[in-house]
Design a protein around this motif. Structure first.
Motif, PDB file in Angstrom:
ATOM      1  N   UNK A  69       8.318   8.535   1.572  1.00  0.00           N
ATOM      2  CA  UNK A  69       7.315   9.040   2.507  1.00  0.00           C
ATOM      3  C   UNK A  69       6.621  10.278   1.958  1.00  0.00           C
ATOM      4  N   UNK A  70       7.282  10.996   1.065  1.00  0.00           N
ATOM      5  CA  UNK A  70       6.742  12.201   0.442  1.00  0.00           C
ATOM      6  C   UNK A  70       7.646  12.606  -0.700  1.00  0.00           C
ATOM      7  N   UNK A  71       7.694  13.885  -0.996  1.00  0.00           N
ATOM      8  CA  UNK A  71       8.519  14.400  -2.083  1.00  0.00           C
ATOM      9  C   UNK A  71       9.981  14.031  -1.842  1.00  0.00           C
TER      10      UNK A  71
ATOM     11  N   UNK B 204       0.850  -1.195   0.000  1.00  0.00           N
ATOM     12  CA  UNK B 204       0.000   0.000   0.000  1.00  0.00           C
ATOM     13  C   UNK B 204       0.883   1.242   0.000  1.00  0.00           C
ATOM     14  N   UNK B 205       0.817   2.017  -1.072  1.00  0.00           N
ATOM     15  CA  UNK B 205       1.620   3.239  -1.186  1.00  0.00           C
ATOM     16  C   UNK B 205       0.749   4.486  -1.166  1.00  0.00           C
ATOM     17  N   UNK B 206      -0.481   4.375  -0.672  1.00  0.00           N
ATOM     18  CA  UNK B 206      -1.383   5.520  -0.632  1.00  0.00           C
ATOM     19  C   UNK B 206      -0.767   6.655   0.181  1.00  0.00           C
ATOM     20  N   UNK B 207      -0.807   7.862  -0.372  1.00  0.00           N
ATOM     21  CA  UNK B 207      -0.228   9.015   0.301  1.00  0.00           C
ATOM     22  C   UNK B 207       1.275   9.119   0.176  1.00  0.00           C
ATOM     23  N   UNK B 208       1.877   8.212  -0.574  1.00  0.00           N
ATOM     24  CA  UNK B 208       3.333   8.195  -0.734  1.00  0.00           C
ATOM     25  C   UNK B 208       3.706   8.474  -2.193  1.00  0.00           C
ATOM     26  N   UNK B 209       4.986   8.564  -2.459  1.00  0.00           N
ATOM     27  CA  UNK B 209       5.495   8.873  -3.792  1.00  0.00           C
ATOM     28  C   UNK B 209       6.346   7.700  -4.277  1.00  0.00           C
TER      29      UNK B 209
END
Length: 426
Positions: free
Chosen positions: A375-377, A67-72
């Motif tokens: 985790x983000x950009x 699950x990579x929802x909300x991730x990059x």
């Protein structure tokens, strides 16, 4: 390219029997290819390669879901110029494979080949992987020769590291290169043209039965012929604008050679000419203060100005600390480089320079499954790589540094009053 395909195929066959199939679902996917960025994408991994990249897709049966929802999600980053696998501690009193002394096999350094020196067990590979870097160009960075020899593209998997040997050749045409060529650029450029002319005029097979008295050795000639044919890119290091103009003139004289400018602290001053000559640039964008008379025009906007002029920009730091490249790309973005160009500088552009853009630096069907979930950009220093796939398998997010961290998080264990240096970690 045939050799690269064989190597990658062998790696895939070696791992496919044990490999799981994975579905990375729900992340913001930067494909770095024709599909662009998919806000909620699904990346399917099968037998070590990417099977498909879908928008709003679901995982088929038989795939382990991540699950990579909300991730990059991005391709694994590529270090465009490093000394990974060749050095542990550069000041070691023992052998350091990133530097070389004179040897009878070469007169000009062209014949040197780092593929034989790469150590897949280097602790620096794991440290670098944790920062989202999955492959790198590695080369000798210190010699007294005209050329720095042949560099290689390596996987940071820690197994079967060489993805492409003889991937590029290096030469310094700035102050350090001039010092090695007699102490003046007046000698360096004459010598460079002469050794290339000699290699071009030499017969395709130099007979071992006949004496050879060239500036190059026979092995040098063989290596330089590949450069002259455009099979091996020539990485030319220069910082001073005047030296970079000489690089552009060199490209005009040798249109078949695939010239790549390296370091290029003052490259922004001749950005239009570099773009017109189709010369890509591998830079460390952090320079903003003069480190010498060759770097008086240092500026943090170097990458942005080059990009605005139409120059392809990749990020490489000529060091084993390439793990910092994402941070440096982020700083370049903060100083005017478009965000997408910052990602390209770490993925598709270096892959294109080395001719491996069908296999790494891109997320598309058939490409090697080197993938990072962030985790983000990834260009923000506060974000980090959470899961790293190399060759279709997630790696252990562990290195010598993390082991040391974990060992000393708790200095005293219950019931053990010995000083920490006498305590064993489990």
């Amino acid at each position: 390219m045939k050799k690269l395909a064989v190597v990658l195929a062998s790696l895939t066959l070696a791992t496919s029997a044990l490999a799981n199939n994975y579905a990375i679902v729900g992340g913001k996917v930067h494909t770095m290819g024709s599909k662009g960025t998919i806000e909620k994408g699904t990346v399917l991994i099968k037998d070590g390669r990417i099977e498909s990249v879908l928008a709003n897709g679901t995982a088929p049966q038989g795939y382990e879901v991540i699950n990579a929802a909300g991730k990059v999600v991005t391709p694994g980053f590529i270090g465009a110029l490093t000394s990974l696998g060749l050095v542990e501690v550069s000041s070691s009193s023992g052998v350091v494979d990133s530097s070389i002394e004179k040897t009878p096999i070469s007169n000009t350094g062209a014949a040197l080949d780092v593929q034989y020196a790469i150590n897949p067990d280097s602790s620096l590979l794991a440290i670098t992987r944790l920062e989202g870097m999955t492959s790198a160009a590695t080369a000798i960075n210190s010699s007294h020769y005209l050329f720095g020899g042949l560099g290689a593209i390596i996987s940071l998997s820690g197994q079967s590291p060489v993805l492409k040997s003889a991937a590029f050749m290096t030469i310094d045409v700035g102050s350090e290169g001039a010092e090695n060529a007699g102490g003046s650029r007046a000698a360096l450029w004459v010598m460079l043209d002469k050794v290339l002319q000699e290699a071009e005029n030499a017969s395709s097979t130099l007979s071992a039965e006949k004496p050879w008295y060239g500036l190059n050795t026979r092995s040098d000639v063989d290596a330089l012929k590949r450069v002259l044919k455009g099979e091996v890119p020539l990485f030319m290091r220069a910082d001073r604008a005047a030296d970079i103009r000489q690089v552009i003139s060199f490209k005009d004289r040798h249109p078949n050679i695939k010239v790549v400018l390296v370091h290029g602290v003052e490259a922004w001053r001749v950005a239009d000419q570099l773009a017109k000559a189709s010369i890509p640039v591998v830079i460390d964008p952090e320079y903003n203060l003069p480190g010498g008379f060759d770097q008086m025009g240092a500026t943090l906007s170097n990458a942005a100005r080059l990009h605005d002029a139409g120059v392809q920009v990749a990020i490489g730091m000529d060091t084993h600390n390439i793990r910092l490249a994402a941070q440096h790309a982020g700083n370049a973005v903060a100083n005017g480089l478009p965000h997408q160009a910052g990602l390209e500088a770490l993925t598709s552009i270096p892959a294109g320079i080395f001719g491996v853009d069908n296999d790494i630096g891109i997320l598309k069907p058939g490409s090697f499954a080197d993938i990072v979930i962030w985790s983000g950009d990834p260009l923000e220093v506060t974000e980090a790589a959470e899961t790293v796939f190399v060759g279709g398998e997630p790696i252990e997010m562990e290195s010598r540094q993390t082991k040391l961290r974990d060992r000393y998080l708790s200095l005293r264990k219950e019931g053990n009053n010995k000083p920490s240096q006498y305590q064993r970690s489990e």
